[in-house]
Scaffold this motif. Structure first.
Motif, short mmCIF file in Angstrom:
data_model
loop_
_atom_site.label_atom_id
_atom_site.label_comp_id
_atom_site.label_asym_id
_atom_site.label_seq_id
_atom_site.Cartn_x
_atom_site.Cartn_y
_atom_site.Cartn_z
N PHE B 96 33.63 51.76 45.95
CA PHE B 96 33.33 51.88 47.38
C PHE B 96 32.87 53.28 47.74
O PHE B 96 33.08 53.77 48.83
CB PHE B 96 34.57 51.48 48.23
N GLU B 132 27.98 42.98 52.84
CA GLU B 132 29.30 42.93 53.49
C GLU B 132 29.61 44.19 54.29
O GLU B 132 30.47 44.16 55.17
CB GLU B 132 30.39 42.70 52.44
N ARG B 338 42.06 36.24 38.75
CA ARG B 338 41.24 36.56 39.92
C ARG B 338 39.89 37.16 39.51
O ARG B 338 38.86 36.82 40.07
CB ARG B 338 41.99 37.53 40.83
N THR C 83 39.83 38.46 48.57
CA THR C 83 41.06 38.29 47.80
C THR C 83 40.88 38.81 46.38
O THR C 83 41.65 38.49 45.50
CB THR C 83 41.46 36.80 47.73
N ASN C 84 39.80 39.57 46.17
CA ASN C 84 39.53 40.07 44.84
C ASN C 84 40.62 41.07 44.43
O ASN C 84 41.42 41.50 45.26
CB ASN C 84 38.13 40.70 44.78
N LEU C 85 40.62 41.43 43.15
CA LEU C 85 41.76 42.15 42.57
C LEU C 85 42.25 43.36 43.38
O LEU C 85 43.43 43.41 43.73
CB LEU C 85 41.46 42.50 41.12
N PRO C 86 41.36 44.31 43.72
CA PRO C 86 41.88 45.47 44.45
C PRO C 86 42.53 45.07 45.77
O PRO C 86 43.55 45.64 46.16
CB PRO C 86 40.64 46.34 44.67
N LEU C 89 45.88 43.38 45.01
CA LEU C 89 46.93 44.35 44.69
C LEU C 89 47.54 44.92 45.96
O LEU C 89 48.69 45.33 45.97
CB LEU C 89 46.34 45.48 43.84
N MET C 90 46.75 44.93 47.03
CA MET C 90 47.22 45.51 48.29
C MET C 90 47.67 44.43 49.28
O MET C 90 47.76 44.70 50.48
CB MET C 90 46.12 46.37 48.92
N ASN C 93 46.72 38.37 49.25
CA ASN C 93 47.20 36.99 49.15
C ASN C 93 48.24 36.69 50.23
O ASN C 93 48.29 35.58 50.76
CB ASN C 93 47.78 36.72 47.76
N GLU C 120 37.11 32.45 51.84
CA GLU C 120 37.54 33.42 50.84
C GLU C 120 36.31 34.21 50.43
O GLU C 120 35.28 33.63 50.10
CB GLU C 120 38.13 32.68 49.63
N GLY C 121 36.42 35.52 50.48
CA GLY C 121 35.25 36.33 50.16
C GLY C 121 35.41 37.05 48.84
O GLY C 121 36.49 37.08 48.25
N GLU C 122 34.29 37.59 48.38
CA GLU C 122 34.33 38.42 47.19
C GLU C 122 34.19 39.87 47.60
O GLU C 122 34.06 40.18 48.78
CB GLU C 122 33.25 37.98 46.21
N CYS C 123 34.19 40.74 46.62
CA CYS C 123 34.32 42.17 46.86
C CYS C 123 33.34 42.67 47.94
O CYS C 123 32.14 42.44 47.86
CB CYS C 123 34.10 42.96 45.59
N MET C 124 33.89 43.34 48.94
CA MET C 124 33.08 43.82 50.05
C MET C 124 32.71 45.28 49.89
O MET C 124 32.07 45.87 50.76
CB MET C 124 33.84 43.58 51.35
N CYS C 127 37.11 48.80 48.84
CA CYS C 127 38.43 48.54 48.28
C CYS C 127 39.46 49.62 48.62
O CYS C 127 40.65 49.38 48.54
CB CYS C 127 38.34 48.38 46.77
#
Lengths: 791, 426, 157
Positions: B96, B132, B338, C83-86, C89-90, C93, C120-124, C127
């Motif tokens: 980012f 996004e 994931r 809901t991607n990994l980073p 982790l925060m 979910n 549900e989206g993917e990485c924006m 993060c």
């Protein structure tokens, strides 16, 4: 091009720089497995099946997309390469339904074949398989999209060959699906090729579906009897029945493609409308007869009628041997009343020509033209694969100029166009002639004296003379006349003007043959002015003259006069008034109403014969199935008739004998020598202008001949939709009509009510109504005045 | 902070200023001076490329390709149209940094692109921005408008014959467009499906014309290098790893965010800057270069310095400098599930191995995570991953395979436990 | 089909690209059309394609390839949660569970009153501010907590 030395699988190979590994392997006869690669399409490199080992490359490379470099060493069958290929095969199969037992592609499936070599005996994939919904692509193509392996060949075909992107791959990743835009059907006239291109059973032939297995079919060579390209066919037969038609590759003619008309028309061979027994009308009733009885009846009757009162009519869709014997029969009886040009209306050139009209160049040249002018042609529908070649020229930066009475999408870039009412076609062409003469500081040819050069004419002239940005002067140029020009009441002047334009521009000049045997029919003398190859012969009436006034007898070979003629109203009036009408046809049709004798003759699949295509290519073929019922090849019927009439020279043993009789021992060379588009002695006449409305008529693609008219699947396509009256919105408003409302149109006979369709690409004093269609047959000639008023 | 004073904050120096994104702020601190000098003095492109080579600036988007070398591939004398394209389609999970450059220092990117346009003979440039972060796309459009109005973009810049137009183009939700040729396809208004190479963009790029594509941070570094010289930039970092780099630290740290530090900074220092592992938990694992980079156990990372060479030696990749930190509470099966879903979802669908293989891997990992693992699953999973990597047009195949292979390599016990006990050991 | 304001915006997009490359504007044009219409009906896609002289199916390919375009109807407020990994982790979910419970719908569903759609989206690409969501594609809400979600939903009512 530099020559490079490379090595594939240990074999030293010399290739041109710029070639790919796949090209090199193909030259060397080394097979590399592949799916998405196709020699006629752009390289996608997406299936990954052709991964090979290249020395010093860090990973396997796709053979289809990797250019060769000097000294390159390639292994296509090393463990390293095969591991990659097997990996791809495993991935291809995990979501494939493996439903080979119920798949039409079974036995001719690239995936099936390659799975044998590269697939595992059982799948390691234990997860749920993907299911993809079916797509409705129309009446010709059946889908089982779950079988799709996403090679994208069908999509690329649309973009690159058909010229229209009708299929796309929507979605992403594993959810990607090949589909048309929403509920749109695939409407391209070349659509069936995607069936051949599809390496799996995702796209299969709808008419052929579930009717036979690939290995049950006999494969026979043939020639398509429709457009003047003469596409080479492989006809698949089973139990003496044509089951389907596929292209036979011939790079010089149809490449590996086939127009839908050539591919699906065979369905018209197997209809209940087939005439299978000679029949004689007795006391208003049809009675079946033996061939002997029927032919004797015909011969006896003909003997009682003066030869000049007999008219012999045929079509350019019949083989050369039949057309030759028909004219020989007539001339033997002492009359030159024979013609096949039933849609023509200006026969002035019969006395001005110096040979048979033809394309003026080999078909292959059409793919690499730099400057073109096409006059009066519905290119895509009349000549689907020649239109593809012109599109190819346009893609290679060729410039296409059009003069026509209507504008259908060409599906390629058009440099300049002039859309005028049919009556103004010659004037428009004269304008280009004047512009060219001005540009070159040459005198305006007499024929174009009345022409006026405007901006469009000048733009075309500049293009045709090879000028404009980026021009080198060495451009290949051509002027072509289409079917509409040939049917035009001023054809002789249009031809003369096109010839003048071509001469001024230094372009070659060609006539796009109307049908499969347009060149052959003229070459064998099925015209009233000369015999085979222009030899002097008894002269007679042309088609228009024969039909303008009733003759006492008509001998019709493969003609459906109510649909095949320039003016069905006049034609049917004369035929109905004749005392004796013999119809030789594979079909009963309307002739039941007007014939006195019906003789069942073979369609092209049931007889040997010859078609001469528009470039003068003489292509002979054999019967692929036995004649249906009592059907006989027409050349045999005519031979017997000749014998019964006591004429000399009707003793041919086979169709080869007939061809030799017609065109000599070296038919190809003799035909080539006879072809000549040059005409002389046509004078300019001021164009007749009228203030009323004009009809614009074309023969719809699936109404051209008796066979396609009876192909049920072709008749379900959008191209076979019911005729409508197309008009400019200004005209619709002027006449007080409503778009999509109804209009009453009238030419020389009864009025007809049609749906109004807006077409703002038409001149606003024209009503476009197709001819050659049962619904519109009662209107009158293809050109001329028409009235339109609210119902 | 200023662009005039060399500091390690090559791209992030405006961050502490008021109105950091404003043109006035940038200009007041030395912005656009390099561009003006280069154009006005007609500095030869070769000199600029030589400085870039000297600087050892390596692509900041993930591949780490030397920028000076990339620029030298461009047929600068080619007479027709040429393009410079900036890849701001930042969608690699964990990354980012480009967003912050565009948010806080857009003009340094604009200046960098204009210099690139000058050197490479491109009259038009495009900045492709991740869909996004649409608000950033909009703010970048405003920055462009400011630059145009002030004469830093447009026709005949600074009274010379050099013209340069720059436009913003947004993505709209497709990770694959971060791949440079997919980005070009997308820029042409098509699906973002990577092209087979060769030909490379330098000869056949946007609209088939010669095109150079660089990452946002790469291009934004150019004005700094032009201001202070390649040697100064090189000295910020270490040999072959010149300059500072923005590291995006996310996951289980107390202060997630971007930290610009010299290449070669120990990971432990970076972690400390980000406030250390959250709530005093133990460090379990780190993905050091964005989700596609192989995961490394925490203790391996603690011995690592943050530069291309060291991270590669440790068995991963510095990638885009996206550091995803995971503490001891993380179930590695769930984490991989994931990520696998992401690659399955984002596969463009073009190449067979990736289209089919990513779904296969995800479904298996999903099963294992949900207590339906089978004894031979792990071997099969490794085998499938091994048949994707290297077999596809673009690197997404490898990107999807590497997490699977590395998670199994370093945390295989957890996966085996899941298969055997149908539940998590964490 | 589209308002004159939207057409003016599309024209600005077209102007960014060479004259013969109008298709390049399709992503912007579809985005502008979707902003006006809420989602991309097939007629809208067809219109945009015709406006840009490109085949309708090619525009449809674009609309279905990029997941921020909606080719099915969505609620007035579309909330796309990463809901991607980073983000996971925060706590993404947990945010997802909270949203689903609160709205009574799952991912990919729309509330019966047509007010909310959850995706549900993917990485924006943000993060560091995880977890986060997008409201109607263009407005990002970061560092989400259940309380922030409650506030947001209250505001969007």
């Amino acid at each position: 091009m530099a020559t490079l030395n490379i090595e594939i699988d240990g074999r030293a190979i010399q290739v041109e720089s710029g070639d790919t590994i796949m090209d090199a392997a193909n030259q060397a006869g080394i097979t590399i497995p592949h799916f998405c690669y196709h020699k006629k399409l752009s390289i996608a490199a997406n299936c990954r099946m052709c991964l090979v080992q290249v020395e010093k490359a860090p990973k396997p490379l796709p053979a289809c997309a990797t250019p060769v470099t000097d000294g390159m060493k390639v292994q296509t069958r090393s463990d390293y390469a095969v591991n990659a290929q097997k990996a791809v095969m495993e991935f291809l199969l995990i979501n494939h339904p493996l439903d080979c037992p119920i798949c039409d592609q079974g036995g001719e499936c690239m995936l099936q074949d390659m799975a044998v070599g590269y697939g595992a005996s059982s799948s390691r994939y234990q997860e749920e398989k993907r299911v993809v919904s079916e797509k409705n692509l129309g009446p010709l193509i059946s889908t089982d999209m779950t079988r799709c392996i996403h090679c994208s060949r069908c999509v690329r075909f649309g973009q690159e060959i058909a010229g229209v992107m009708e299929l796309g791959m929507a979605g992403r990743g594993e959810h990607t699906e090949v589909m048309p835009f929403l509920a749109h059907q695939v409407a391209s006239e070349l659509s069936g090729n995607i069936i051949d291109l599809c390496p799996v059973g995702a796209l299969t032939s709808k008419p052929f579906r579930y009717s036979a297995r690939a290995w049950e079919l006999g494969r026979r060579f043939s020639i398509s009897p429709h457009d003047s390209l003469g596409s080479n066919l492989t006809v698949h037969v089973k139990d003496n029945k044509v089951m389907r038609v596929l292209p036979r590759e011939n790079e010089d003619v149809n490449e590996c493609w086939l127009a839908d008309r050539d591919r699906f028309s065979y369905e018209g061979l197997n209809t209940a409308e087939r005439l299978t027994q000679p029949m004689i009308k007795q006391g208003g009733q049809w009675v079946e007869a033996t061939w002997q009885a029927a032919l004797e009846f015909v011969a006896d009757k003909l003997k009682t009628i003066p030869a000049e009162q007999i008219g012999a009519l045929s079509t350019p869709y019949r083989p050369a041997e039949e057309l030759f014997l028909l004219q020989k029969l007539m001339r033997g009886m002492g009359s030159g009343n024979v013609d096949h040009r039933l849609r023509q209306s200006d026969f002035t050139l019969d006395t001005k020509a110096h040979g048979g009209f033809w394309l003026g160049m080999p078909v292959t040249y059409m793919s690499r033209l730099n400057r073109m002018l096409v006059v009066g042609s519905n290119l895509r529908k009349d000549h689907p694969l020649m239109a593809h070649r012109i599109r190819e020229s346009v893609r290679w930066y060729g410039q296409l100029n059009l003069i026509n009475a209507h504008e259908d999408e060409f599906l390629g870039k058009v440099h300049a166009k002039r859309i005028v009412a049919p009556s103004q076609l010659a004037t428009a062409l004269a304008g280009v002639c004047v512009a060219l003469a001005e540009m070159k500081n040459l005198p305006v040819p007499d024929i174009a004296a009345h022409g006026i050069a405007d901006d469009t004419a000048r733009k075309m002239a500049e293009s045709l003379s090879g000028g404009g940005p980026g021009a080198t002067g060495g451009e290949a140029r051509a002027v072509f006349l289409g079917n509409m020009a040939q049917h035009h009441p001023c054809y002789s002047r249009i031809h003369a003007l096109a010839q003048a334009v071509a001469k001024l521009a230094g372009a070659s000049f060609g006539v796009l043959g109307e049908a499969a045997n347009s060149v052959g029919a003229v070459a064998v003398g099925a015209i009233p002015v000369c015999g085979p190859l222009g030899q002097p012969a008894v002269k007679g009436l042309n088609a228009q003259q024969m039909l303008a006034q009733p003759l006492r007898a008509y001998l019709m070979l493969g003609v459906e006069a109510e649909l095949d003629t320039h003016d069905p109203v006049t034609a049917m009036k004369s035929i109905n008034a004749a005392e004796f009408v013999v119809v030789m046809s594979p079909y009963k049709g309307k002739s039941l109403d007007y014939a006195d004798v019906l003789l069942p003759i073979a369609p092209w699949t049931e007889t040997s014969g010859t078609f001469v295509n528009t470039e003068g290519r003489v292509q002979s073929f054999n019967a692929v199935v036995k004649p249906l019922g009592e059907t006989r090849p027409a050349w045999k019927v005519l031979r017997v008739l000749g014998n019964l009439l006591g004429l000399a020279g009707f003793d041919h043993n086979d169709s080869k004998d007939v061809l030799r009789d017609a065109l000599g021992d070296t038919p190809i060379g003799n035909v080539q020598a006879y072809l000549n588009n040059e005409i002389s002695g046509v004078t300019a006449v001021p164009e007749q202008a009228w203030s009323g409305l004009e009809r614009v008529a074309e023969v719809p693609i699936y109404q051209t001949d008796a066979v396609v008219r009876r192909s049920p699947s072709l008749q379900l396509t959008l191209d076979a939709a019911l005729p409508v009256a197309r008009m400019h919105s200004r005209l619709i408003a002027r006449l007080g009509l409503q778009e999509n409302g109804r209009v009453s149109v009238r030419q020389t006979a009864s009025a007809l009510t049609l749906k109004v369709q807006r077409d703002d690409l038409l001149p606003d004093n024209c009503v476009r109504i197709p001819s050659g269609h049962p619904l519109t047959a009662g209107l009158g000639p293809m050109f001329g005045p028409i009235t339109a008023e609210p119902v | 902070m200023s662009l005039l004073a060399p500091s390690v904050k090559v791209c992030s120096w405006t961050r502490e200023l008021d109105n950091p994104a404003a043109l006035a702020t940038y200009v007041a601190h030395g912005g656009y001076q390099a561009l003006r000098r280069i154009i006005s003095e007609n500095v030869p492109g070769d000199d600029i490329i030589a400085q870039l080579k000297l600087s050892a600036l390596r692509g900041r988007g993930g591949a780490g390709f030397p920028t000076g070398l990339k620029w030298s591939f461009m047929p600068r004398a080619f007479p027709g149209d040429k393009y410079i394209v900036c890849n701001s389609d930042e969608g690699e999970p964990g990354t980012f940094k480009d967003r912050d450059i565009m948010r806080y220092n857009p003009h340094q990117l604009i200046e960098g692109m204009a210099i690139a346009g000058y050197v490479l003979g491109a009259k038009v440039g495009y900045n492709y921005i991740h869909g996004e972060i649409f608000d950033v796309y909009e703010s970048f459009e405003r920055a462009l408008a400011e630059a145009r109005a002030a004469g830093y973009l447009g026709d005949k810049l600074f009274g010379t014959d050099f013209s340069f137009q720059l436009h913003a183009h947004h993505g709209y939700g497709a990770y694959i467009c971060g791949e440079e040729t997919a980005l070009l396809e997308s820029l042409e208004g098509k699906k973002g499906q990577p092209r087979f190479k060769p030909p490379f963009p330098a000869s056949f790029g946007l609209y088939g014309k010669p095109t150079t594509i660089n990452n946002t941070e790469t291009l934004a570094s150019v004005p700094w290098i032009m201001q202070h010289g390649g040697q100064a930039f090189l000295e910020l970092g270490k040999p072959n790893n010149g300059g500072s780099k923005l590291f995006s630290v996310s996951g289980h740290v107390n202060k997630p965010g971007n930290y610009e530090v010299p290449l070669g900074t120990p990971f432990s220092e970076l972690l400390a800057m980000a406030g250390g592992v959250r709530n005093g938990h133990k460090l379990k694992a780190v993905i050091p270069g964005g989700s596609s980079a192989p995961v490394l156990p925490g203790h391996v990372m603690m011995d690592c310095t943050m530069d291309f060479d060291c991270v590669a030696k440790a068995g991963s990749m510095l990638g885009s400098g996206a550091v995803i930190v995971m503490d001891e509470t993380v179930c590695m099966v769930r984490a991989l599930e994931r990520l696998s879903y992401f690659y399955h979802e984002e596969s463009c669908g073009q190449c067979t191995p990736c289209r089919e293989g990513t779904g296969w891997m995800y479904r298996m990992i999903h099963r294992i995570e949900h207590g339906q693992g089978r004894p031979d699953d792990l071997e099969l999973l490794n085998s499938v991953a091994g048949k994707i990597g290297g077999y596809t047009i673009c690197a997404l195949g490898d990107a999807a395979a590497m997490p699977v292979q590395s998670f199994l390599k370093h945390f295989g016990d957890e996966f085996a436990y899941h298969v055997e006990h149908k539940r998590c050991m964490v | 089909m589209l308002s004159s304001e939207s057409l003016a915006l599309i024209d600005l997009e077209i102007a960014k690209y060479p004259a013969e490359q109008k298709q390049s504007a399709v992503m912007g044009a579809l985005r502008i059309a979707q902003t006006e219409k809420g989602w991309l009906k097939s007629e809208v896609i067809e219109f945009v394609a015709a406006y840009l002289d490109m085949p309708a199916i090619a525009a449809y390919e674009v609309a279905t390839f990029y997941n921020m375009y909606d080719t099915q109807s969505v609620g007035r407020n579309k909330i796309t949660l990463c809901t991607n990994l980073p983000c996971a982790l925060m706590g993404a979910n947990e945010i997802a569970e909270h949203l689903k419970k609160k709205l009574g719908i799952g991912f990919g569903e729309t509330t019966a009153d047509g007010r909310y759609t959850l995706k549900e989206g993917e990485c924006m690409g943000a993060c560091g501010d995880a977890p986060m969501c997008l409201h109607n594609n263009h407005c990002m809400h970061t560092r989400l907590t259940p309380e922030k979600i409650d506030e947001l939903l209250e505001r969007l009512k």
